[in-house]
Design an enzyme around this catalytic site. Sequence first.
Site, PDB file in Angstrom:
ATOM      1  N   TRP A  84       0.978  -1.316   0.138  1.00 21.14           N
ATOM      2  CA  TRP A  84       0.148  -0.107  -0.520  1.00 21.14           C
ATOM      3  C   TRP A  84       0.648   1.242  -0.284  1.00 21.14           C
ATOM      4  CZ3 TRP A  84      -5.637   0.752   1.250  1.00 21.14           C
ATOM      5  CH2 TRP A  84      -6.311  -1.111   1.395  1.00 21.14           C
ATOM      6  N   ASP A  95       0.149   4.506   0.383  1.00 22.83           N
ATOM      7  CA  ASP A  95      -0.902   5.344   1.092  1.00 22.83           C
ATOM      8  C   ASP A  95      -0.088   6.864   1.367  1.00 22.83           C
ATOM      9  OD1 ASP A  95       0.720   4.816   3.014  1.00 22.83           O
ATOM     10  OD2 ASP A  95      -0.763   4.248   4.033  1.00 22.83           O
ATOM     11  N   ASP A 115     -10.501   8.909   0.482  1.00 23.61           N
ATOM     12  CA  ASP A 115     -11.974   8.408   1.101  1.00 23.61           C
ATOM     13  C   ASP A 115     -12.654   9.491   2.030  1.00 23.61           C
ATOM     14  OD1 ASP A 115     -13.883   5.971   2.514  1.00 23.61           O
ATOM     15  OD2 ASP A 115     -11.992   5.741   3.944  1.00 23.61           O
ATOM     16  N   ASP A 174     -12.166   3.181  -3.379  1.00 17.72           N
ATOM     17  CA  ASP A 174     -13.074   3.462  -2.584  1.00 17.72           C
ATOM     18  C   ASP A 174     -13.367   4.877  -3.111  1.00 17.72           C
ATOM     19  OD1 ASP A 174     -13.488   1.606  -0.480  1.00 17.72           O
ATOM     20  OD2 ASP A 174     -12.761   2.109   1.111  1.00 17.72           O
ATOM     21  N   HIS A 197     -18.169  -3.111  -4.117  1.00 11.61           N
ATOM     22  CA  HIS A 197     -18.372  -4.943  -4.254  1.00 11.61           C
ATOM     23  C   HIS A 197     -19.906  -4.582  -3.423  1.00 11.61           C
ATOM     24  CE1 HIS A 197     -19.507  -3.477   0.592  1.00 11.61           C
ATOM     25  NE2 HIS A 197     -18.588  -2.391   0.515  1.00 11.61           N
ATOM     26  N   TRP A 212     -22.474  -1.947  -1.994  1.00 13.81           N
ATOM     27  CA  TRP A 212     -22.094  -0.566  -1.830  1.00 13.81           C
ATOM     28  C   TRP A 212     -23.178  -0.502  -2.576  1.00 13.81           C
ATOM     29  CZ3 TRP A 212     -17.056   1.596  -0.636  1.00 13.81           C
ATOM     30  CH2 TRP A 212     -17.436   3.270  -0.965  1.00 13.81           C
ATOM     31  N   ASN A 229     -12.036  -4.840   2.052  1.00 11.66           N
ATOM     32  CA  ASN A 229     -13.445  -6.165   2.745  1.00 11.66           C
ATOM     33  C   ASN A 229     -13.781  -7.396   3.410  1.00 11.66           C
ATOM     34  OD1 ASN A 229     -16.807  -5.594   2.678  1.00 11.66           O
ATOM     35  ND2 ASN A 229     -15.846  -3.490   3.636  1.00 11.66           N
ATOM     36  N   TRP A 233     -17.357  -2.438   7.901  1.00  7.64           N
ATOM     37  CA  TRP A 233     -16.545  -2.855   7.179  1.00  7.64           C
ATOM     38  C   TRP A 233     -15.274  -2.913   7.959  1.00  7.64           C
ATOM     39  CZ3 TRP A 233     -13.549   1.525   7.849  1.00  7.64           C
ATOM     40  CH2 TRP A 233     -13.919   2.973   8.477  1.00  7.64           C
ATOM     41  N   LYS A 270      -6.064  -6.453   0.437  1.00  2.85           N
ATOM     42  CA  LYS A 270      -5.833  -5.914   2.281  1.00  2.85           C
ATOM     43  C   LYS A 270      -4.568  -6.768   2.413  1.00  2.85           C
ATOM     44  CE  LYS A 270      -6.299  -3.938   6.175  1.00  2.85           C
ATOM     45  NZ  LYS A 270      -6.134  -2.152   5.954  1.00  2.85           N
ATOM     46  N   GLU A 292      -3.480  -6.019   8.953  1.00  2.00           N
ATOM     47  CA  GLU A 292      -3.160  -4.808   8.865  1.00  2.00           C
ATOM     48  C   GLU A 292      -3.952  -4.408   9.061  1.00  2.00           C
ATOM     49  OE1 GLU A 292      -1.153  -3.436   5.669  1.00  2.00           O
ATOM     50  OE2 GLU A 292       0.527  -4.633   5.923  1.00  2.00           O
ATOM     51  N   ASP A 309      -8.824  -1.587   9.676  1.00  2.00           N
ATOM     52  CA  ASP A 309      -8.941  -1.620   8.867  1.00  2.00           C
ATOM     53  C   ASP A 309      -9.111   0.273   9.730  1.00  2.00           C
ATOM     54  OD1 ASP A 309      -9.966  -2.927   7.517  1.00  2.00           O
ATOM     55  OD2 ASP A 309     -10.791  -3.839   8.358  1.00  2.00           O
TER      56      ASP A 309
END
EC number: 3.2.1.-
Length: 601
Positions: free
Chosen positions: A222, A224, A269, A316, A369, A372, A409, A507, A534, A538, A540
């Site tokens: 990741w 990020d 996000d 997302d 997903h 959603w 997820n 989630w 994921k 790790e 969320d």
Amino acid sequence: MNVWRRLSGPRRGLALAGAGVLVAGGLVTIPVTAAQAATQCDVAYSSNDWPGGFTASITIKNLGDPVNGWTLGWTFPNSSQRVQQGWSAEFTQSGSQVTARSLSYNGNLATGASTSIGFNGAWSGSNPKPTSFTLNGVVCNGGTTPTTAPPTTAPPTSAPPTTAPPTTAPPTTGPPTTTPPPGVKVDNPYAGVPGYVNPEWKAKANAESGGSRISSNPTAVWLDRIAAINGTPNSSSNGAFGVRDHLDEALRQGAGYIQFVIYNLPGRDCAALASNGELGPDELPRYKSDYIDPIAAIQGDAKYRNLRIINIIEIDSLPNLVTNTSGQAGGTAMCDTVKANGAYVNGVGYALAKLGSLGNVYNYIDAAHHGWIGWDTNFGPTADLLKTAAGASGSTVNNVTGFIVNTANYSALREPYVKITDTVGGQSVRQAKWIDWNFYVDELSFAQAFRTKLVSVGFNSNIGMLIDTSRNGWGGSARPTGPGATTSVDTYVNGGRIDRRIHAGNWCNQSGAGIGERPRANPESGIDAYVWVKPPGESDGSSELIDNEEGKGFDRMCDPTYGGNPRNGNSATGALPNAPISGAWFSAQFQELMRNAYPAL
């Protein structure tokens, strides 16, 4: 991440060109002919093997007359051995016979010159190395006496050699100094090659009791924040390795592919807090210059050209613009801002264009997903928005290899005991509180249907889907073994559903979750791979506010004491307690994921 919000065919064939061409299944047969005289040559063949696959390296040395264009031929000893992806030559296989033809930049081999080619392959049973090769139809004998009979009359001892030796030392390699042209991308970058195992994640997993059972699986890296590009040794959620470190380690491992998560959009996000990012909603120029451009520069280094680099694009982001802007349940001011200023659409488009221009890079866009966007009010609009982003900032749909669902997820891969077409007492199961009129109950059916929709709005017909199965196994003692009671649609669905979350909108660090299907390629029609994007273990997000230097906030959906909000039907969150910030190691969750793994460990 991947918050639930509600508003009211398989890939075929394999053909490579440029830096390596493979035509599989005997579609093209190129005979090995003596097009050029090459009476003496030497071939060194080596391979790095693993169960079911291997990477082969071949060095060709011309010991005879200079050649202008060459064809190398050999026969595999085992009929199961197959070439799958090659480089620096055009590969063709028919049965056990393989030919490799020179490309425009490496066809000229002077006397004494060498060139190297290679390929990734697959095998079953055994993987013996071929021992006999031909160059332009003539058997390579390493410069030893040819098998043909010598002349009956010896030449005079004073006769000069028939071919004068070169006056200057020959070059050691055949290709020119320019970088070879990039190859045409393979249809499925996960097929036939081993994935990169992140040694930093593996070390954490191995430190856990029983963790070695899963620590050799490939997981994604990741990126990020900007600092992650060069490595963040003092961070709690990323290790010392940067992008180049991971790529170099992938080469050392002999990996065929490596996965990165591109995750740093401006205003990231926009509907949650646990994974807010470092860039403000108006910092699109910085996202391009300080984040995407440096990643592209490293991934574009020629030393990595034979490694399949897979980018998971902005988790997302785009679905938030469909379900979480003004006038919709759960709408936020930040989502309104990044929708209005185009930060998400243009940021994704720029990433696709910049990274997709690299010949060995493959982009998969996040597509949320089933829990959603499984409703028709979200399904079509999301596909349309993904198409818009794929054409933004100079990009085209050709920069999109496919899409990924269920990233980070917990939605079940399959629901064997609940089908969307089921009825109970004359009522559709869609009326159950859990399903809430959704058109899908699991990720596999959703991913396959959404793929069809994406093709219909203009994406290429050979796109593939990925499903993140790192935490959607839902095994253990709570896993149902049959349908629920038919007292009502609710008892039927709740008694038989594999997904044991309190609500499909939950989630964060879900209690009772387990590791799902292990990563593998081509598991189902239209699905490129099951992947672990994921990394298990790790977090969320933190279960309470934790000060940190990574800009990550506290979201009440990670608080096990929180009573929920309209996005999750005002239900309990089902989150585990004592969780660290997103991306940091969460030992208790890792152990629970292993206990509840399905298939079981």
